[in-house]
Design a protein around this motif. Structure first.
Motif, mmCIF file in Angstrom:
data_model
loop_
_atom_site.group_PDB
_atom_site.id
_atom_site.type_symbol
_atom_site.label_atom_id
_atom_site.label_comp_id
_atom_site.label_asym_id
_atom_site.label_seq_id
_atom_site.Cartn_x
_atom_site.Cartn_y
_atom_site.Cartn_z
ATOM 1 N N ARG A 152 41.546 82.451 -21.014
ATOM 2 C CA ARG A 152 40.643 81.981 -22.076
ATOM 3 C C ARG A 152 41.065 80.602 -22.573
ATOM 4 O O ARG A 152 40.230 79.713 -22.764
ATOM 5 N N ALA A 153 42.369 80.427 -22.789
ATOM 6 C CA ALA A 153 42.883 79.152 -23.289
ATOM 7 C C ALA A 153 42.661 78.040 -22.260
ATOM 8 O O ALA A 153 42.270 76.926 -22.618
ATOM 9 N N GLU A 154 42.910 78.354 -20.996
ATOM 10 C CA GLU A 154 42.728 77.352 -19.941
ATOM 11 C C GLU A 154 41.263 76.938 -19.814
ATOM 12 O O GLU A 154 40.954 75.759 -19.682
ATOM 13 N N LEU A 155 40.359 77.918 -19.865
ATOM 14 C CA LEU A 155 38.931 77.604 -19.818
ATOM 15 C C LEU A 155 38.510 76.764 -21.012
ATOM 16 O O LEU A 155 37.738 75.820 -20.880
ATOM 17 N N SER A 156 39.026 77.117 -22.179
ATOM 18 C CA SER A 156 38.688 76.390 -23.393
ATOM 19 C C SER A 156 39.134 74.938 -23.290
ATOM 20 O O SER A 156 38.392 74.018 -23.652
ATOM 21 N N LYS A 157 40.343 74.752 -22.787
ATOM 22 C CA LYS A 157 40.892 73.401 -22.663
ATOM 23 C C LYS A 157 40.143 72.594 -21.594
ATOM 24 O O LYS A 157 39.788 71.439 -21.808
ATOM 25 N N ALA A 158 39.889 73.206 -20.442
ATOM 26 C CA ALA A 158 39.283 72.493 -19.316
ATOM 27 C C ALA A 158 37.769 72.343 -19.450
ATOM 28 O O ALA A 158 37.211 71.299 -19.117
ATOM 29 N N ALA A 159 37.112 73.386 -19.942
ATOM 30 C CA ALA A 159 35.645 73.378 -19.976
ATOM 31 C C ALA A 159 35.077 73.132 -21.366
ATOM 32 O O ALA A 159 33.880 72.917 -21.511
ATOM 33 N N GLY A 160 35.927 73.212 -22.375
ATOM 34 C CA GLY A 160 35.445 72.973 -23.726
ATOM 35 C C GLY A 160 34.810 74.173 -24.390
ATOM 36 O O GLY A 160 34.233 74.061 -25.455
ATOM 37 N N TRP A 161 34.886 75.328 -23.767
ATOM 38 C CA TRP A 161 34.371 76.555 -24.384
ATOM 39 C C TRP A 161 35.244 77.724 -23.961
ATOM 40 O O TRP A 161 35.875 77.695 -22.925
ATOM 41 N N ALA A 162 35.271 78.740 -24.801
ATOM 42 C CA ALA A 162 36.107 79.910 -24.523
ATOM 43 C C ALA A 162 35.238 81.078 -24.081
ATOM 44 O O ALA A 162 34.266 81.425 -24.747
ATOM 45 N N ALA A 163 35.588 81.646 -22.945
ATOM 46 C CA ALA A 163 34.917 82.859 -22.485
ATOM 47 C C ALA A 163 35.440 84.021 -23.318
ATOM 48 O O ALA A 163 36.584 84.016 -23.771
ATOM 49 N N SER A 164 34.618 85.027 -23.505
ATOM 50 C CA SER A 164 35.086 86.214 -24.222
ATOM 51 C C SER A 164 35.955 87.056 -23.282
ATOM 52 O O SER A 164 35.905 86.904 -22.059
ATOM 53 N N LYS A 165 36.721 87.933 -23.852
ATOM 54 C CA LYS A 165 37.530 88.844 -23.043
ATOM 55 C C LYS A 165 36.610 89.674 -22.146
ATOM 56 O O LYS A 165 36.919 89.914 -20.980
ATOM 57 N N SER A 166 35.485 90.106 -22.698
ATOM 58 C CA SER A 166 34.528 90.889 -21.911
ATOM 59 C C SER A 166 34.009 90.096 -20.719
ATOM 60 O O SER A 166 33.884 90.636 -19.617
ATOM 61 N N ASP A 167 33.701 88.815 -20.932
ATOM 62 C CA ASP A 167 33.215 87.980 -19.825
ATOM 63 C C ASP A 167 34.253 87.887 -18.712
ATOM 64 O O ASP A 167 33.923 87.973 -17.524
ATOM 65 N N ILE A 168 35.515 87.727 -19.086
ATOM 66 C CA ILE A 168 36.583 87.608 -18.094
ATOM 67 C C ILE A 168 36.746 88.914 -17.327
ATOM 68 O O ILE A 168 36.846 88.918 -16.095
ATOM 69 N N LEU A 169 36.731 90.034 -18.025
ATOM 70 C CA LEU A 169 36.847 91.326 -17.352
ATOM 71 C C LEU A 169 35.641 91.596 -16.454
ATOM 72 O O LEU A 169 35.792 92.101 -15.338
ATOM 73 N N ARG A 170 34.437 91.265 -16.920
ATOM 74 C CA ARG A 170 33.241 91.470 -16.102
ATOM 75 C C ARG A 170 33.276 90.621 -14.846
ATOM 76 O O ARG A 170 32.892 91.073 -13.763
ATOM 77 N N ALA A 171 33.764 89.380 -14.952
ATOM 78 C CA ALA A 171 33.896 88.521 -13.776
ATOM 79 C C ALA A 171 34.913 89.120 -12.800
ATOM 80 O O ALA A 171 34.698 89.110 -11.584
ATOM 81 N N GLY A 172 36.004 89.665 -13.341
ATOM 82 C CA GLY A 172 37.006 90.306 -12.498
ATOM 83 C C GLY A 172 36.452 91.515 -11.761
ATOM 84 O O GLY A 172 36.763 91.735 -10.584
ATOM 85 N N VAL A 173 35.624 92.290 -12.431
ATOM 86 C CA VAL A 173 34.998 93.456 -11.799
ATOM 87 C C VAL A 173 34.097 93.003 -10.648
ATOM 88 O O VAL A 173 34.112 93.597 -9.562
#
Length: 76
Positions: free
Chosen positions: A27-48
């Protein structure tokens, strides 16, 4: 892409502290690189989604590499 009639459901998962920390690091890396933070749910759903694209043998290897986690709190 959400399919027609596909609704969100609340789902509880148990993670190790290190796995939670990994999600926060992503989340922190995405926020820093892309300027927005993905939710924990978004990250888990992408992993699934990524996991579902694996061959069965790869799935078995990934699951075997996980640390065992107790199966939740016993009620009563």
């Amino acid at each position: 892409a959400k399919e027609k009639g596909d609704k969100l459901v609340r789902y509880t998962v148990e993670l190790l502290k290190s796995e939670e920390a990994a999600i926060e690091a992503v989340r922190a890396e995405l926020s820093k690189a892309a300027g927005w933070a993905a939710s924990k749910s978004d990250i888990l759903r992408a992993g699934v989604r990524l996991f579902a694209e694996q061959r069965l043998e790869q799935m078995k290897e990934l699951l075997a590499a996980l640390s065992t986690v107790s199966k939740g709190k016993k009620k009563g």
